[in-house]
Design a protein around this motif. Structure first.
Motif, mmCIF file in Angstrom:
data_model
loop_
_atom_site.group_PDB
_atom_site.id
_atom_site.type_symbol
_atom_site.label_atom_id
_atom_site.label_comp_id
_atom_site.label_asym_id
_atom_site.label_seq_id
_atom_site.Cartn_x
_atom_site.Cartn_y
_atom_site.Cartn_z
ATOM 1 N N ILE A 125 0.871 -1.161 0.000
ATOM 2 C CA ILE A 125 0.000 0.000 0.000
ATOM 3 C C ILE A 125 0.912 1.215 0.000
ATOM 4 N N GLN A 126 0.438 2.326 -0.528
ATOM 5 C CA GLN A 126 1.318 3.487 -0.595
ATOM 6 C C GLN A 126 0.536 4.773 -0.425
ATOM 7 N N SER A 127 1.275 5.806 -0.064
ATOM 8 C CA SER A 127 0.669 7.115 0.166
ATOM 9 C C SER A 127 0.718 7.927 -1.110
ATOM 10 N N SER A 128 -0.005 9.024 -1.110
ATOM 11 C CA SER A 128 0.005 9.937 -2.253
ATOM 12 C C SER A 128 0.845 11.171 -1.962
ATOM 13 N N GLU A 129 1.676 11.076 -0.921
ATOM 14 C CA GLU A 129 2.503 12.226 -0.539
ATOM 15 C C GLU A 129 3.652 12.426 -1.519
ATOM 16 N N THR A 166 6.806 12.474 -0.842
ATOM 17 C CA THR A 166 7.731 11.370 -0.585
ATOM 18 C C THR A 166 6.951 10.067 -0.747
ATOM 19 N N ASN A 167 7.394 9.228 -1.634
ATOM 20 C CA ASN A 167 6.673 7.983 -1.938
ATOM 21 C C ASN A 167 6.860 6.992 -0.799
ATOM 22 N N ILE A 168 5.839 6.839 0.019
ATOM 23 C CA ILE A 168 5.900 5.921 1.162
ATOM 24 C C ILE A 168 5.157 4.645 0.797
ATOM 25 N N ARG A 169 5.842 3.511 0.922
ATOM 26 C CA ARG A 169 5.226 2.228 0.578
ATOM 27 C C ARG A 169 5.433 1.236 1.715
ATOM 28 N N ILE A 170 4.358 0.554 2.083
ATOM 29 C CA ILE A 170 4.399 -0.484 3.109
ATOM 30 C C ILE A 170 4.231 -1.821 2.402
ATOM 31 N N TRP A 171 5.218 -2.711 2.565
ATOM 32 C CA TRP A 171 5.231 -3.994 1.870
ATOM 33 C C TRP A 171 5.103 -5.140 2.864
ATOM 34 N N GLY A 172 4.458 -6.221 2.416
ATOM 35 C CA GLY A 172 4.378 -7.412 3.250
ATOM 36 C C GLY A 172 3.588 -8.509 2.567
ATOM 37 N N ARG A 173 3.349 -9.571 3.313
ATOM 38 C CA ARG A 173 2.556 -10.671 2.789
ATOM 39 C C ARG A 173 1.207 -10.157 2.275
ATOM 40 N N GLU A 212 -1.773 -11.414 2.281
ATOM 41 C CA GLU A 212 -2.875 -11.564 3.229
ATOM 42 C C GLU A 212 -2.852 -10.481 4.291
ATOM 43 N N ALA A 213 -1.644 -10.167 4.795
ATOM 44 C CA ALA A 213 -1.516 -9.155 5.850
ATOM 45 C C ALA A 213 -1.844 -7.761 5.326
ATOM 46 N N ILE A 214 -1.337 -7.434 4.150
ATOM 47 C CA ILE A 214 -1.603 -6.117 3.574
ATOM 48 C C ILE A 214 -3.082 -5.953 3.253
ATOM 49 N N GLU A 215 -3.683 -6.957 2.649
ATOM 50 C CA GLU A 215 -5.090 -6.856 2.258
ATOM 51 C C GLU A 215 -6.027 -6.822 3.456
ATOM 52 N N SER A 216 -5.591 -7.372 4.598
ATOM 53 C CA SER A 216 -6.430 -7.325 5.801
ATOM 54 C C SER A 216 -6.229 -6.034 6.592
ATOM 55 N N GLY A 217 -5.405 -5.136 6.080
ATOM 56 C CA GLY A 217 -5.254 -3.823 6.694
ATOM 57 C C GLY A 217 -4.190 -3.723 7.761
ATOM 58 N N GLN A 218 -3.321 -4.737 7.898
ATOM 59 C CA GLN A 218 -2.326 -4.709 8.964
ATOM 60 C C GLN A 218 -1.243 -3.651 8.742
ATOM 61 N N GLY A 219 -1.080 -3.190 7.515
ATOM 62 C CA GLY A 219 -0.076 -2.161 7.239
ATOM 63 C C GLY A 219 -0.619 -0.742 7.258
ATOM 64 N N ASP A 220 -1.939 -0.594 7.471
ATOM 65 C CA ASP A 220 -2.563 0.732 7.374
ATOM 66 C C ASP A 220 -2.026 1.695 8.434
ATOM 67 N N LEU A 238 15.788 11.486 0.517
ATOM 68 C CA LEU A 238 15.453 10.515 -0.512
ATOM 69 C C LEU A 238 14.067 10.775 -1.083
ATOM 70 N N SER A 239 13.794 10.177 -2.244
ATOM 71 C CA SER A 239 12.496 10.365 -2.898
ATOM 72 C C SER A 239 11.459 9.357 -2.438
ATOM 73 N N LYS A 240 11.892 8.304 -1.755
ATOM 74 C CA LYS A 240 10.942 7.278 -1.315
ATOM 75 C C LYS A 240 11.362 6.699 0.019
ATOM 76 N N SER A 241 10.367 6.083 0.683
ATOM 77 C CA SER A 241 10.625 5.375 1.940
ATOM 78 C C SER A 241 9.849 4.070 1.901
ATOM 79 N N ASP A 242 10.554 3.006 1.571
ATOM 80 C CA ASP A 242 9.948 1.669 1.608
ATOM 81 C C ASP A 242 10.120 1.085 2.994
ATOM 82 N N GLN A 243 9.051 0.457 3.499
ATOM 83 C CA GLN A 243 9.120 -0.247 4.769
ATOM 84 C C GLN A 243 8.544 -1.650 4.554
ATOM 85 N N VAL A 244 9.340 -2.645 4.892
ATOM 86 C CA VAL A 244 9.008 -4.026 4.542
ATOM 87 C C VAL A 244 8.909 -4.872 5.800
#
Length: 950
Positions: free
Chosen positions: A287-291, A293-300, A302-310, A333-339
């Motif tokens: 999932i990612q933000s519209s800010e 700075t491109n912020i993206r939360i990565w994971g399994r 099932e976990a992402i779709e169930s909202g655990q990264g929100d 930096l232009s982005k911040s990935d968190q995995v």
């Protein structure tokens, strides 16, 4: 874990943060600090990576040959790397997961040399046409010498390349290599993690380079000062996505060895250290933000779709913006990935632009997770994002000053979390989570200073041992004290100066609001360069103040010399019962300060525990404070109510005051409803449980505490409408956990029945857990302890099925509470089987079991029997084994247990391993202190507790 541009002194970048006090004062510190560290010179590197001030290494070596030293010679400097890696996410014919790669590095020669020494560990190399492991060419028209010979030094983890001629100073060269390594499951370097999704096993290729594991992934100059730019290319299966520090530049389809692959190239990194490099290949979704700075939360998926990264996505941008404002420096930096990774040894790792986490450190499920889980997520995210500036943009030169990275990030993580969750009052928790935690370890003679000499930290094992409580928690506590007496605004201004790369000579005129009794150098060196902390004794009858090195074991001998004779410059703040307040600096062993005289008033020192020291008083003042607590405890600030309890119990353990005085500080708890005093009391009383839960003292102890916790239990039952609602205040929600936990532990009527009722309801309907998320830890433990195999097996099934990491961790703990020895033994075997318990969780599970009075001897036998297997199976063996030893030996309080511990030390010394030596030394010291404490205090405690029940 939390961890470019350099400044010129190892203490320098934190001393910039000391604030704009006085140009000469600060500058004197930056100059003199080197001398104070026994002329331990450092190298400054500017933003281009070029050396500006050279200095020799002081590392001792087993021989005079440079390849036998653990530190790189100062002859070469990397400029940039081109690295291409292809991890195989399926096993080969031998059942191994491998990766292959190519690496080229541009080198600049700083001093004449006919040797290229580069880190390499656990890699196999392809021979070139010249039958060498590497190929060297010149850059910019430079001709390169021929390679005469290449070989590997296993102990120092070097590839050594001998040339037929010397490299020329100022010239650049290109070193190229092809290699192959194992994508193992050891959680270090380039490794594999795996999980199951819809019944299908998924494999993730990921990294953990800190502290010395980048060399396991590709040949590199693997020291923090050897910064370079990294150009990365990853080759990966078509169904996967590749991530790295930089943003993806593009992905194309390729075919290698008749296999269809994707090839992803990444934007070059900033100039940075090897330990911050990261890449992940997985089937994760985001999932990612519209800010901006491109912020993206990565994971399994099932976990992402169930909202655990929100939640992580929601707090990341505000925290980033807060730190931009705090540092007055834009996120670079232009982005911040968190995995979120299914298998990860640390809590998280601050790789620049690609932060990696344990799942429970990034994911939060509002329906299943507790307040504690949410608090953990926001503070860990804040810790790692703080490093994007302090640690990544500005980096320590060598690991001996790791505390500058970790102590600072630990401190400001509370500021960032407080900004994200302003109603929690989370900054107050620093006293419990950092200050008191540091106090416990720093009161041992086996402690160590925050900053060491470079030549005291040489080997990978020595570096690993620095990731400890002193580095993180004491570092945070000392910086918190510093920001208090300088003021937070001045502290932050100094940080901006450092991050902009300005020298200390550019600091402006003194801030006239700041009045210090000495230069910052004189004040801070005493807190940084010597271990320990003082106990300040105030005699309110005479006004006398004194300080002494506080040791929890009073007869311990301090063998480590200190240039400052274990004296500190102590900032003392105080208040009197008449609401008078004041402050005073204690600069010597003893002093006379008239305002400390109180007459019939009480005096309370170290307001809000901003200073890193304990406080003792004359007997009359102690009595007045106890009277105030019992008559109207709210007059005393809540943090100081916790402090009075914590100081009293630790002063009693050190035989400075009587144990009964410490116990008397808990009598007022009948009226206390606040979390911090209760939590402070429970943590200190935990020592009594550890020492006495196998003795006749345990019964009277339970009776006394049951009477004290009953009103708290009743209070929360009332305000939650018989446990059906959540308390409105955040701190109350935390204290509700204490109320139920202590009530069940001490036998308050109705508590055990409550936890068993909730658990049985869940067993009847596994798909609908009725237990309030905040109370799960307590309920699981108590219900499983009161039950048998049926309850345990149900908990195990739920653990194996859980798709929420935080929920799995709670069950991991609850399963350790059973009273059945055979279940505990079975559980122990599960802990070292990665198919049953993930490697990242094994140490925690074993320590949980050792906390069970029945499980502790089982664990001790188990670990002694299998310590060689355990340390071989875990690449971070020192950290893992040290954690085990600290957790398992907490109860040790007999001569027999001491002898067993000493025997283990001898067995390890006689072996080829060197794991956990510092932890064993600390365990021996603690055990000796426990033996003496029990001998001296057991009868007194028994008598006092018995008197309270009459």
């Amino acid at each position: 874990m939390g961890k470019g541009f350099y400044i010129s002194r190892p203490l320098g970048f934190v001393l910039c943060g000391l604030g704009i006090v006085a140009m000469l004062t600060i500058f004197s510190l930056s100059v003199v600090y080197t001398k104070e560290k026994r002329k331990n010179q450092v190298t400054a590197i500017n933003e281009t990576g070029m050396v500006t001030t050279a200095a020799p290494h002081t590392t001792p070596a087993p021989s005079n040959e440079p390849w036998d030293k653990y530190r790189l010679p100062d002859t070469l400097l990397p400029e940039y790397y081109n690295v291409t890696l292809w991890p195989r996410l399926v096993p080969d014919e031998q059942g191994m997961y491998i990766f292959t790669g190519t690496s080229g590095v541009a080198l600049t020669c700083i001093k004449e040399t006919n040797l290229i020494i580069i880190h390499s560990n656990k890699l196999n190399y392809t021979l070139t046409l010249e039958n060498h492991h590497a190929k060297l060419t010149g850059l910019g028209g430079t001709s390169a010498p021929a390679i005469l010979k290449t070989w590997f030094q296993t102990q120092t983890q070097f590839m050594v390349i001998l040339l037929n001629e010397k490299l020329e100073v100022g010239k650049s060269y290109w070193l190229y290599m092809e290699f192959r390594g194992e994508l193992s499951d050891d959680l270090a370097g380039f490794y594999r993690s795996q999980y199951t999704e819809n019944g299908v096993k998924k494999v993730v290729a990921t990294t953990q380079m800190q502290a010395t594991a980048a060399r396991n992934a590709f040949p590199c100059f693997d020291e923090p000062s050897m910064k370079a730019v990294f150009h990365l290319t990853l080759q990966h299966p078509p169904e996967t996505v590749a991530l790295a520090n930089g943003m993806e530049l593009g992905t194309e389809s390729i075919t290698i060895e008749d296999k269809k692959l994707l090839q992803t190239r990444f934007k070059p990194t900033e100039k940075m250290s090897t330990y911050l490099l990261a890449f992940v290949i997985s089937e994760f979704t985001k999932i990612q933000s519209s800010e901006k700075t491109n912020i993206r939360i990565w994971g399994r998926k099932e976990a992402i779709e169930s909202g655990q990264g929100d939640y992580a996505l929601n707090v990341t941008f505000p925290i980033l913006k807060y730190f931009e404002n705090y540092y007055n420096t834009t996120y670079p930096l232009s982005k911040s990935d968190q995995v979120a990774l299914p298998d990860f040894a640390a809590g998280a790792m601050e790789n620049w632009g690609l932060v990696t986490y344990r799942e429970q450190s990034l994911f939060y499920d509002p329906k299943e997770s507790s307040n504690g889980d949410k608090e953990w997520v926001v503070t860990v995210i804040a810790h790692e994002l703080a490093h994007m500036w302090f640690g990544n943009l500005v980096t320590m030169r060598w690991w001996n000053d790791l505390w500058l990275n970790e102590g600072f990030a630990s401190y400001v993580s509370y500021l960032g979390a407080d900004y994200a969750e302003p109603t929690w009052n989370i900054k107050d928790l620093m006293v419990l989570q950092q200050v008191q935690r540091a106090f416990a370890v720093d009161a041992l003679v086996s402690s160590h200073p925050l900053s060491s000499r470079e030549d005291e930290v040489i080997t990978p094992d020595q570096i690993s041992q620095l990731f400890d409580t002193i580095t993180y928690s004491k570092g945070a506590a000392v910086l918190r004290m510093l920001s208090e007496f300088l003021t937070e605004s001045v502290f932050a201004k100094g940080l901006h100066v450092c991050l902009k790369g300005l020298g200390l000579t550019t600091v402006a005129d003194a801030d006239s609001r700041i009045q210090l009794p000495a230069s910052i150098k004189e004040i801070m060196n005493r807190w940084i360069l010597q271990m320990g902390y003082p106990v300040v004794t105030i005699d309110t009858r005479t006004g006398n103040i004194s300080q002494q090195h506080f040791l929890i074991h009073p007869e311990a001998v301090v063998e480590k010399p200190s240039d400052y004779n274990y004296e500190w410059f102590v900032p003392i703040t105080w208040m009197k019962s008449g609401s008078n307040m004041g402050q005073h600096w204690l600069l010597t062993k003893t002093a006379l300060y008239e305002p400390m005289k109180t007459g019939t008033d009480w005096l309370l020192a170290n307001l809000n525990v901003m200073g890193y020291y304990r406080v003792n008083y004359d007997p009359q003042n102690w009595e007045r404070l106890l009277t105030q607590l019992t008559t109207d405890h709210k007059v005393i600030p809540v943090l100081n109510r916790g402090q009075i309890i914590d100081d009293a119990f630790n002063l009693a353990r050190a035989q400075i005051i009587n144990i009964t005085l410490a116990l008397r500080t808990t009598k007022y708890l009948l009226k206390e409803k606040e979390y911090i005093p209760w939590e402070s009391a429970i943590r200190n009383l935990q020592y009594f449980f550890l020492m006495f839960d196998r003795t006749e003292v345990y019964g009277p102890l339970q009776t006394y505490l049951r009477r004290n916790v009953q009103p708290l239990f009743d209070h929360f039952q009332n305000i939650t409408s018989n446990w059906t609602q959540k308390p409105p205040r955040y701190m109350d929600q935390s204290n509700q956990i204490n109320a139920i936990s202590m009530a069940c532990r001490t036998g308050v009527k109705g508590c055990s029945e409550l936890t068993r009722m909730w658990y049985r309801q869940w067993m009847k309907n596994p798909d609908s857990n009725p237990i309030p998320p905040n109370l799960k830890n307590t309920v699981y433990c108590n219900a499983i302890a009161a039950g048998g195999v049926e309850e345990w097996d149900f908990g195990w099934q739920m653990f194996k099925k859980s798709t929420i990491a935080a929920e799995a961790e709670k069950l991991l703990y609850g399963l350790s509470c059973t009273k059945e020895p055979w279940l505990l033994n079975r559980y122990l075997e599960f802990t070292i089987d990665p198919k049953q318990v993930r490697k990242q969780d094994a140490a925690f599970a074993i320590v949980y079991i050792s906390g069970n009075v029945i499980g502790q001897p089982l664990v001790w036998d188990f670990v002694r029997a299998k310590w060689e297997q355990i340390t071989k199976d875990y690449d971070d063996g020192s950290f893992f084994f040290g954690r085990l030893i600290q957790g398992i030996t907490k109860k040790f309080s007999t001569e027999f247990e001491l002898k067993q511990l000493q025997r283990l030390k001898e067995d390890i010394a006689a072996s080829s391993f060197s794991f956990g030596t510092q932890a064993i030394e600390q365990a021996i010291e603690k055990t000796k202190a426990n033996i003496k404490w029990v001998s001296k205090n057991k009868a007194q405690v028994m008598n006092w507790l018995t008197e309270q029940s009459t």
